[in-house]
Design an enzyme around this catalytic site. Structure first.
Site, PDB file in Angstrom:
ATOM      1  CE  LYS A  55      -1.454   2.835   2.854  1.00  0.00           C
ATOM      2  NZ  LYS A  55      -1.392   4.070   1.996  1.00  0.00           N
ATOM      3  CD  GLU A 107      13.247   5.040   7.839  1.00  0.00           C
ATOM      4  OE1 GLU A 107      13.450   5.886   8.761  1.00  0.00           O
ATOM      5  OE2 GLU A 107      12.923   5.347   6.702  1.00  0.00           O
ATOM      6  CB  CYS A 164      13.227  10.006   7.880  1.00  0.00           C
ATOM      7  SG  CYS A 164      14.026   8.724   6.901  1.00  0.00           S
ATOM      8  CD  GLU A 192      10.793  13.509  10.710  1.00  0.00           C
ATOM      9  OE1 GLU A 192      11.712  12.966  10.081  1.00  0.00           O
ATOM     10  OE2 GLU A 192       9.769  12.915  11.082  1.00  0.00           O
TER      11      GLU A 192
END
Length: 477
Positions: A171, A246, A280, A380
């Site tokens: 997905k 992750e 990231c 973040e």
């Protein structure tokens, strides 16, 4: 506008069971470029059933058979390489030069890395005590991938699943689904057996959750936000399936006074702004030794002002837009929070760059005089935003670097090799880059703490898709 409403299930392109269309937008123009279907739990059921059926035979294929399929996929990908780069530019907004040199390249690099790893993998070995250890495919794998490095994460999940003899349901992100559909065409052309690879588009709340909760899925591999990773883990818990994650990062780059300041400050800013800051592992917190703090600010301001924003369809080293209005709004809110908390703007700030009223473009932004307790130092941002924090001692630098819920990457800039090794050993991060050392294909990618668990790439990436079985035999007569 492209019509991409079909899913790839059991070796065929099929219609969704319940029509639910979503337009895919070009983030540079805000105009629709394609229409896809949003899958439901029923579509996931159909894909998982195909993967479960295929696993019975595919899990028994030889390494040589799977290597031949992977080699064919590599050949096809190379042939359609430019098409992949253009697709990513169109749906993500990554400048075409960056898409060609980086975004599309990972599809080759990771695939070759897994081919090399599979060739040297020990799937059967005799332990010193005489027992036999087998590494076997884990089963049906649910794979959920993000929009920021789309084919990177697809390759890091689909390839090891298929390489180990597992089957999978992918997905992809609904914001960047077109590269995934193109990859499905490549997998089909390579001749992987029907049901080994399946693709269902949809959002996380519906298709993603249905995949994570599914009783016939043996493993979930997810890349995305820490918040969503927690949701995947909770959804998967009732069936005690393996989950690899992750997730996010707030990676520090520690600049010591003995570093080559012009080179390493410039390189760090370029890496932070790469992919419009949507990485990231981007070095988004620059920790600077106080004795060279003012000099580093001068370099940062000069280099930052040279960072251009531009049309992603044009060649060059400029920065493209963010992926969506949602992402744009979030980044704007955090930039405004930095200003409100008293951080000093060196460049950039709230609002769009001049001349870019249309599209999700943001100003490359650098904050100075930041305290590590500020929102912009702890959250973040996922945009081209750098914060600069001074420190006095090596011990203090390590403490600030580790003072984060994340632990994905860290960067050390110093002219002292002994210091580089010493500091790297004390940083709580899964990857440490010294003086610009790059991440190489085949090396493990992943982090500590809330940056996730498990590792992707190379031999370590294969291990997460393998179960370990021990055979205990009677002693020889």
């Amino acid at each position: 506008m492209l019509d991409k409403r079909k899913f790839y299930i059991d070796g065929q392109w099929v219609d969704p069971l319940k029509p639910n269309d979503l337009e895919v937008l070009n983030p540079a123009t805000e105009k629709p470029i394609a229409v896809i279907s949003m899958g439901t739990a029923a579509d996931i059921d159909r894909a998982v059933a195909a993967a479960r059926k295929a696993f019975a035979s595919y899990s028994r294929t030889s390494v040589e058979e799977r290597l031949a399929l992977l080699e064919k996929l590599l050949t096809i990908y190379k042939r359609r390489y430019d098409e992949m780069a253009r697709t990513i530019t169109m749906e993500l907004g990554a400048p075409i030069t960056m898409s060609t040199e980086q975004q599309a390249d990972v599809g080759i690099g990771h695939l070759q890395g897994f081919i090399d790893a599979l060739k040297r993998a020990h799937l059967r070995e005799v332990l010193p005590n005489g027992d036999v250890l087998l590494r076997e495919p884990i089963g049906v794998c649910g794979l959920i991938t993000p929009w920021n490095w789309p084919i990177n994460q697809i390759a890091l999940k689909v390839v090891p699943a298929l390489a180990t003899g597992s089957t999978c349901v992918l997905k992809p992100s609904e914001f960047t689904p077109l590269n995934a559909l193109l990859y499905a065409e490549m997998v089909h052309e390579a001749g992987f057996p029907a049901g080994t690879f399946n693709l269902v588009n949809g959002d996380g709340q519906n298709a993603g959750a249905a995949l994570s909760k599914h009783k016939d899925v043996d493993m979930m591999s997810f890349t995305g936000s820490t918040r969503a990773g927690i949701a995947v883990s909770k959804d998967a818990a009732d069936t005690v399936k393996r989950v690899t994650l992750e997730l996010g990062g707030k990676s520090p780059t520690i600049v010591f006074a003995d570093a080559d300041l012009d080179d390493r400050v410039s390189g760090s800013i370029s890496e932070c702004f790469n992919n419009s800051g949507q990485s990231c592992d981007a070095p988004t917190r620059m920790l600077v030794e106080r004795s060279v703090y003012d000099k580093v600010l001068e370099i940062a301001e000069r280099v930052g002002k040279q960072a251009a924003v531009g049309n992603p369809e044009e060649q060059g080293a400029h920065i493209g837009p963010l992926v969506s209005h949602i992402q744009f709004s979030r980044v704007q809110a955090l930039i405004e929070a930095g200003v409100a908390e008293g951080a000093r703007l060196l460049i950039g700030g709230p609002g769009k760059p001049q001349g870019f009223e249309t599209g999700y473009f943001v100003k490359p932004t650098i904050f100075a005089d930041v305290d590590n307790s500020m929102h912009i130092a702890r959250e973040e941002v996922f945009g081209p935003v750098l914060v600069i924090i001074p420190f006095d001692t090596e011990k203090e630098a390590i403490a600030i670097a580790n003072d984060t819920p994340y632990g994905l990457a860290a960067y050390v800039q110093t002219g002292n090799p002994e210091r580089a090794e010493r500091v790297a050993a004390r940083l709580r991060a899964g990857m440490v880059h010294i003086n610009g050392g790059p991440h190489r294909y085949g090396s493990p990618f992943g982090g500590y703490k809330q940056s996730g668990n498990g590792r992707e790439g190379g031999i370590f990436g294969l291990e997460d898709f393998l179960e370990v079985k021990t055979i205990h035999r009677p002693d020889a007569a």
